[in-house]
Design an enzyme around this catalytic site. Structure first.
Site, PDB file in Angstrom:
ATOM      1  N   ASP A  53       0.843  -1.202   0.000  1.00  0.00           N
ATOM      2  CA  ASP A  53       0.000   0.000   0.000  1.00  0.00           C
ATOM      3  C   ASP A  53       0.877   1.251   0.000  1.00  0.00           C
ATOM      4  O   ASP A  53       0.381   2.372  -0.057  1.00  0.00           O
ATOM      5  CB  ASP A  53      -1.021  -0.012   1.145  1.00  0.00           C
TER       6      ASP A  53
ATOM      7  N   ASP B 189      -1.030  -6.205  -0.169  1.00  0.00           N
ATOM      8  CA  ASP B 189      -1.343  -5.618   1.142  1.00  0.00           C
ATOM      9  C   ASP B 189      -2.845  -5.469   1.358  1.00  0.00           C
ATOM     10  O   ASP B 189      -3.574  -5.079   0.443  1.00  0.00           O
ATOM     11  CB  ASP B 189      -0.741  -4.209   1.221  1.00  0.00           C
TER      12      ASP B 189
ATOM     13  N   LYS C  60      -0.723  -9.528   2.944  1.00  0.00           N
ATOM     14  CA  LYS C  60       0.015  -9.039   4.113  1.00  0.00           C
ATOM     15  C   LYS C  60      -0.908  -8.108   4.884  1.00  0.00           C
ATOM     16  O   LYS C  60      -1.633  -7.319   4.284  1.00  0.00           O
ATOM     17  CB  LYS C  60       1.283  -8.293   3.681  1.00  0.00           C
TER      18      LYS C  60
ATOM     19  N   GLU D  54      -1.064  -5.516   8.433  1.00  0.00           N
ATOM     20  CA  GLU D  54      -0.336  -4.876   9.532  1.00  0.00           C
ATOM     21  C   GLU D  54      -0.935  -5.328  10.862  1.00  0.00           C
ATOM     22  O   GLU D  54      -2.149  -5.305  11.035  1.00  0.00           O
ATOM     23  CB  GLU D  54      -0.405  -3.349   9.386  1.00  0.00           C
TER      24      GLU D  54
ATOM     25  N   GLU E 142       9.414  -3.966  10.294  1.00  0.00           N
ATOM     26  CA  GLU E 142       9.856  -2.679   9.729  1.00  0.00           C
ATOM     27  C   GLU E 142      10.425  -1.781  10.827  1.00  0.00           C
ATOM     28  O   GLU E 142       9.810  -1.626  11.893  1.00  0.00           O
ATOM     29  CB  GLU E 142       8.666  -1.981   9.038  1.00  0.00           C
TER      30      GLU E 142
HETATM   31  O1  KIV Z   1       3.625  -1.099   1.563  1.00  0.00           O
HETATM   32  C1  KIV Z   1       4.799  -1.495   1.456  1.00  0.00           C
HETATM   33  O2  KIV Z   1       5.460  -1.310   0.422  1.00  0.00           O
HETATM   34  C2  KIV Z   1       5.387  -2.187   2.576  1.00  0.00           C
HETATM   35  C3  KIV Z   1       6.875  -2.296   2.587  1.00  0.00           C
HETATM   36  C4  KIV Z   1       7.459  -1.005   3.007  1.00  0.00           C
HETATM   37  C5  KIV Z   1       7.327  -3.421   3.403  1.00  0.00           C
HETATM   38  O3  KIV Z   1       4.702  -2.598   3.463  1.00  0.00           O
END
Ligand code: KIV
Length: 266
Positions: free
Chosen positions: A49, A88, A118, A120, A183
């Site tokens: 994202d 994401d 993915k 968070e 991160e």
């Molecule tokens: O959104 C993204 O690109 C990420 C990376 C910074 C790991 O989560």
């Protein structure tokens, strides 16, 4: 005849951790970039994202929508044959009801044909991670600095709370996440987490001891205004090189030297 390469899977990444082989991950948001990364044999391509900041020019990732993630995720997945494509879950998916989280992730999987998502969060999102995994959706948990919570965290800062990090990492693993992305955490903490988990860790701004590394491709290629975080290594300066080419084109058009006879139809 060239055989189609084997797709990188959850099992591939688990086996890489066991063998001590480092995992490579980079971001992509469009077809040509994803195709280039896939041909370069990057193991995982993340449709992050971060596209909100990198592609849309916004100041945070918060405004990115589910439809935008699907739009970019579909282009990236279509361009790849080898890499695992991870998309994401945008804010606030994962922070709302578990049904909403599963429905959103399922929609990403169906419409993009990616291999994983993915999300968070760690300890607080444990039930959501478990529900995704139970629905057959391979899930990476993103812990440490969580950019979608930038305002709650007081900015893009290094996350030094060891107990919190370990609690999040363990909760993610116990809930069935197949990988943890960390991160902006100090290298010694990232090392400890990597040693304690049986699933792979991928770091960004987390030092050299993770099982793999991820960067934003535009940062690595120098395809931005030069304003990058401390943890970025720039392997190219494509912005300057592109500007040079564009200036040359403008000059050639203005002088009347482009197009030449060879570049015209007879
Ligand atoms: O959104 C993204 O690109 C990420 C990376 C910074 C790991 O989560």
């Amino acid at each position: 005849m060239n055989e189609k390469p084997q797709r990188v899977t959850v099992k591939t990444l688990q086996s890489m951790k066991r063998k001590g082989q480092r995992i490579t991950m980079l971001t992509a948001y469009d077809y040509p970039t994803a195709q280039m990364l896939d041909e370069a044999k990057v193991d995982c391509i993340l449709v992050g994202d971060s596209l909100g900041m990198v592609v849309q020019g916004k100041t945070t990732t918060i405004p990115v929508t589910l439809d935008e993630m699907i739009y970019h995720g579909e282009m990236v997945a279509r361009a790849t044959v080898r890499a695992m494509v991870v998309v994401d879950l945008p804010f606030p998916v994962g922070q709302l009801s578990i049904t909403h989280t599963v429905e959103s992730a399922a929609s990403i999987m169906k419409r993009t044909q990616c291999q994983a998502v993915k999300m968070e969060g760690g300890h607080q999102q444990a039930a959501a991670i478990r529900a995704l995994v139970d629905a057959g959706i391979p899930t990476i948990a993103h812990i440490g600095l969580r950019p979608q919570s930038v305002h709650a965290l007081g900015g893009y800062r290094v996350q030094r709370d060891a107990d919190q990090l370990m609690t999040d990492a363990k909760a993610a693993e116990q809930s069935g996440a197949f990988c943890v992305l960390m991160e902006c955490v100090p290298p010694d903490l990232a090392k400890l987490v990597t040693e304690q988990l049986s699933i792979p860790t991928i770091g960004i701004g987390a030092g050299p001891h993770c099982d793999g590394q991820v960067l934003v491709t535009n940062d690595l290629l120098g395809w931005n205004n030069g304003d990058v975080p401390k943890f970025v290594r720039r392997y190219a300066d494509l912005r300057s090189e592109s500007a040079r080419a564009v200036n040359q084109y403008c000059e050639d058009v203005q002088k009347g030297t482009f197009p030449s006879a060879d570049e015209s139809f007879g």
